[in-house]
Design an enzyme around this catalytic site. Structure first.
Site, mmCIF file in Angstrom:
data_model
loop_
_atom_site.group_PDB
_atom_site.id
_atom_site.type_symbol
_atom_site.label_atom_id
_atom_site.label_comp_id
_atom_site.label_asym_id
_atom_site.label_seq_id
_atom_site.Cartn_x
_atom_site.Cartn_y
_atom_site.Cartn_z
ATOM 1 N N CYS A 104 -8.624 5.571 -11.410
ATOM 2 C CA CYS A 104 -7.893 6.653 -12.208
ATOM 3 C C CYS A 104 -7.166 6.025 -13.563
ATOM 4 O O CYS A 104 -7.330 6.575 -14.652
ATOM 5 C CB CYS A 104 -6.914 7.036 -11.224
ATOM 6 S SG CYS A 104 -7.393 7.859 -9.932
ATOM 7 N N LEU B 201 6.910 -1.302 -10.382
ATOM 8 C CA LEU B 201 7.595 -2.350 -11.232
ATOM 9 C C LEU B 201 7.091 -3.672 -10.382
ATOM 10 O O LEU B 201 8.303 -4.540 -10.065
ATOM 11 C CB LEU B 201 8.973 -1.882 -11.227
ATOM 12 C CG LEU B 201 9.699 -0.826 -12.072
ATOM 13 C CD1 LEU B 201 11.075 -0.914 -12.174
ATOM 14 C CD2 LEU B 201 8.991 -1.361 -13.709
ATOM 15 N N HIS B 202 5.806 -3.787 -10.068
ATOM 16 C CA HIS B 202 5.547 -5.093 -9.570
ATOM 17 C C HIS B 202 4.700 -5.967 -10.351
ATOM 18 O O HIS B 202 3.389 -5.460 -10.505
ATOM 19 C CB HIS B 202 4.753 -4.753 -8.122
ATOM 20 C CG HIS B 202 5.750 -4.013 -6.948
ATOM 21 N ND1 HIS B 202 6.782 -4.508 -6.398
ATOM 22 C CD2 HIS B 202 5.596 -2.750 -6.708
ATOM 23 C CE1 HIS B 202 7.330 -3.609 -5.808
ATOM 24 N NE2 HIS B 202 6.736 -2.661 -5.852
ATOM 25 N N PHE C 200 -3.318 14.166 -6.629
ATOM 26 C CA PHE C 200 -2.272 13.017 -6.857
ATOM 27 C C PHE C 200 -2.247 11.946 -5.738
ATOM 28 O O PHE C 200 -1.555 11.844 -4.924
ATOM 29 C CB PHE C 200 -0.888 13.355 -7.031
ATOM 30 C CG PHE C 200 -0.897 14.121 -8.181
ATOM 31 C CD1 PHE C 200 -0.552 13.750 -9.445
ATOM 32 C CD2 PHE C 200 -0.606 15.752 -7.881
ATOM 33 C CE1 PHE C 200 -0.329 14.592 -10.571
ATOM 34 C CE2 PHE C 200 -0.424 16.597 -9.274
ATOM 35 C CZ PHE C 200 -0.259 16.019 -10.244
#
Length: 448
Positions: free
Chosen positions: A263, A253-254, A152
């Site tokens: 990815c 949230l941009h 991750f």
């Protein structure tokens, strides 16, 4: 612990270097002789902040080494990580697992005793089962385990993500393998990193589900940004209002030109294909992938609109090429679609990126002029477009930029400037989702 990392690309090199920094003995293996030779000379093939220093320090401490010979490295290893590429397969978008399975065959031939084989690569559900079958077929007499341990890591922040992870997912129901993995990650116990032990298939699906959800958040706020432009709302304020709800959170949230990178594009496509194969199509993720592709192409049209409806014969300066800052990765970068759309519309494109220009030359259209800095890039341009939010673009001398440009048009696809600040300098300014409702539209809305 003795660890072998098969694959010395982004995931393999970062993971191997960080494991060595924990004190483990790590060997990174790669078939690409030129890459291994460069690493032995201390040359890092990717740009990742902090990575070069970690590699250099652990090579000097004899904890990290590089080789093209897998068999010698695997013999005697406690764990062998498979960290090879899983690109989208041409034609159907499914993950190409040929490199994973080839690695499994070589590992199977080289094993000498109980070893944990770990899939670090992002792989579809069931891949671990096939890896186990391959190795079992080659070495039916040997005791081993196959574990899923998805990564991750965010490009540009990979070192911090590895050393201070949100979670460590370990997919195995084999107690002996669980203990080996616990020993490998023991240094992170001091940071109280949560370890989630699951079945192998659960771990494989967790990575895809996480990336698909983040891609969905990005695509959702981009669609809200389009609506904001039509109704006169501010998408940044909308995003703040949403993100303060703990159930939603403010990350990803941009609003911008769409997601890219190594990815999200391939992982969403692989999840879509897997869901279809199992008869449970993921309609939300299918729509996310389609909308994101359209989004990147639409950004080129946004630039054309800001230039009065035509860019034929005009010079456009593109600031930022990589899919995000602090990386040299050009894979599925929005800039590819933006630059292609502009050149197709007859524009001449000048471009600058702090790290990605060499990579860009192989994926952008021929004829793009590459510049040494932002000010050279905007010199003589009829419009400038901010595509990637590198820090060096956040505080440009706007007066100097305007004086250098043929026409003062700035298209900010990352909303890094305040509209009033730019317009006060005399620019025609276009951004994402912060449009001011025009009087005619306001009147129509009131009449309705």
């Amino acid at each position: 612990m003795k660890i072998v990392m098969v694959g010395s690309g982004y995931v393999g090199l970062v993971s191997g270097a960080c494991f060595a920094d924990f004190g483990h003995d790590v060997v990174c293996v790669d078939k690409h002789e030129g890459k291994i030779a460069a690493l032995k000379r201390g040359e890092i093939p990717i740009f990742e902040p902090g990575l070069a220093e970690i590699v250099r320090n652990n090579v000097a401490a004899n904890r990290l080494s590089f080789t093209t010979e897998l068999s010698g490295a695997v013999a005697g290893a406690d764990a062998v990580f498979i960290a090879v590429g899983t690109p989208s397969r041409r034609g159907d978008g499914f993950a190409d697992l040929s490199y994973v399975y080839a690695a499994a065959r070589e590992i199977g031939q080289a094993l000498s005793g109980y070893t944990v084989i770990v899939t670090k690569s992002t792989v579809p559900v069931g891949t671990g089962d096939e890896v186990e079958r391959i190795v079992r077929e080659i070495r039916p007499d040997l005791s081993f385990a196959v574990v899923s341990n998805p990564e991750f890591l965010r490009e540009g922040a990979a070192i911090a993500d590895f050393k201070r992870p949100d979670r460590i997912v370990i997919g195995t129901e084999d107690p002996r393998a669980q203990q080996v993995m616990a020993d490998i990650y023991r240094p992170l116990y001091l940071n109280s990193a949560p370890i989630l032990n699951t079945s192998r298939r659960t771990a494989e699906l967790t990575k895809y589900a996480a990336n698909a959800f983040l891609a969905t958040k990005i695509t959702f706020i981009n669609e809200i940004a389009d609506l904001c432009e039509q109704v006169g709302a501010n998408v940044q304020d909308v995003a703040r209002g949403m993100g303060l709800d703990n159930r939603i959170g403010g990350k990803f949230l941009h609003a911008g030109p769409g997601y890219g990178g190594s990815c999200f594009p391939k992982d969403t496509l692989a999840l879509i294909k897997t869901a279809q194969d199992y008869g449970t199509p993921s309609r939300i993720v299918e729509t996310v992938a389609a909308v994101n592709d359209q989004r990147k192409r639409a950004m080129g049209r946004k630039v054309v609109a800001a230039c009065g409806g035509s860019v034929r014969g005009k010079t456009i300066a593109v600031l930022g090429l990589t899919f995000k800052p602090d990386t040299d990765d050009m894979r599925d970068a929005p800039s590819i679609s933006v630059v292609t759309a502009l050149t197709d519309a007859g524009a001449s494109v000048r471009a600058f990126d702090p790290e990605g220009m060499e990579q860009a030359k192989s994926v952008l259209p021929a004829g793009v002029t590459y510049c040494s800095d932002a000010y050279e890039c905007v010199s003589g341009a009829d419009a400038a477009v901010i595509v990637t939010e590198w820090n060096i673009f956040r505080a440009l001398d706007l007066g100097r930029v305007k004086s250098l440009m043929a026409e003062p048009v700035l298209v900010d696809l990352r909303n890094i400037y305040r509209p009033e600040q730019v317009r006060e300098k005399g620019f025609v300014y276009a951004d994402i989702g912060r449009g001011i409702l025009e009087p005619a539209k306001a009147g129509a809305a009131n009449a309705a």
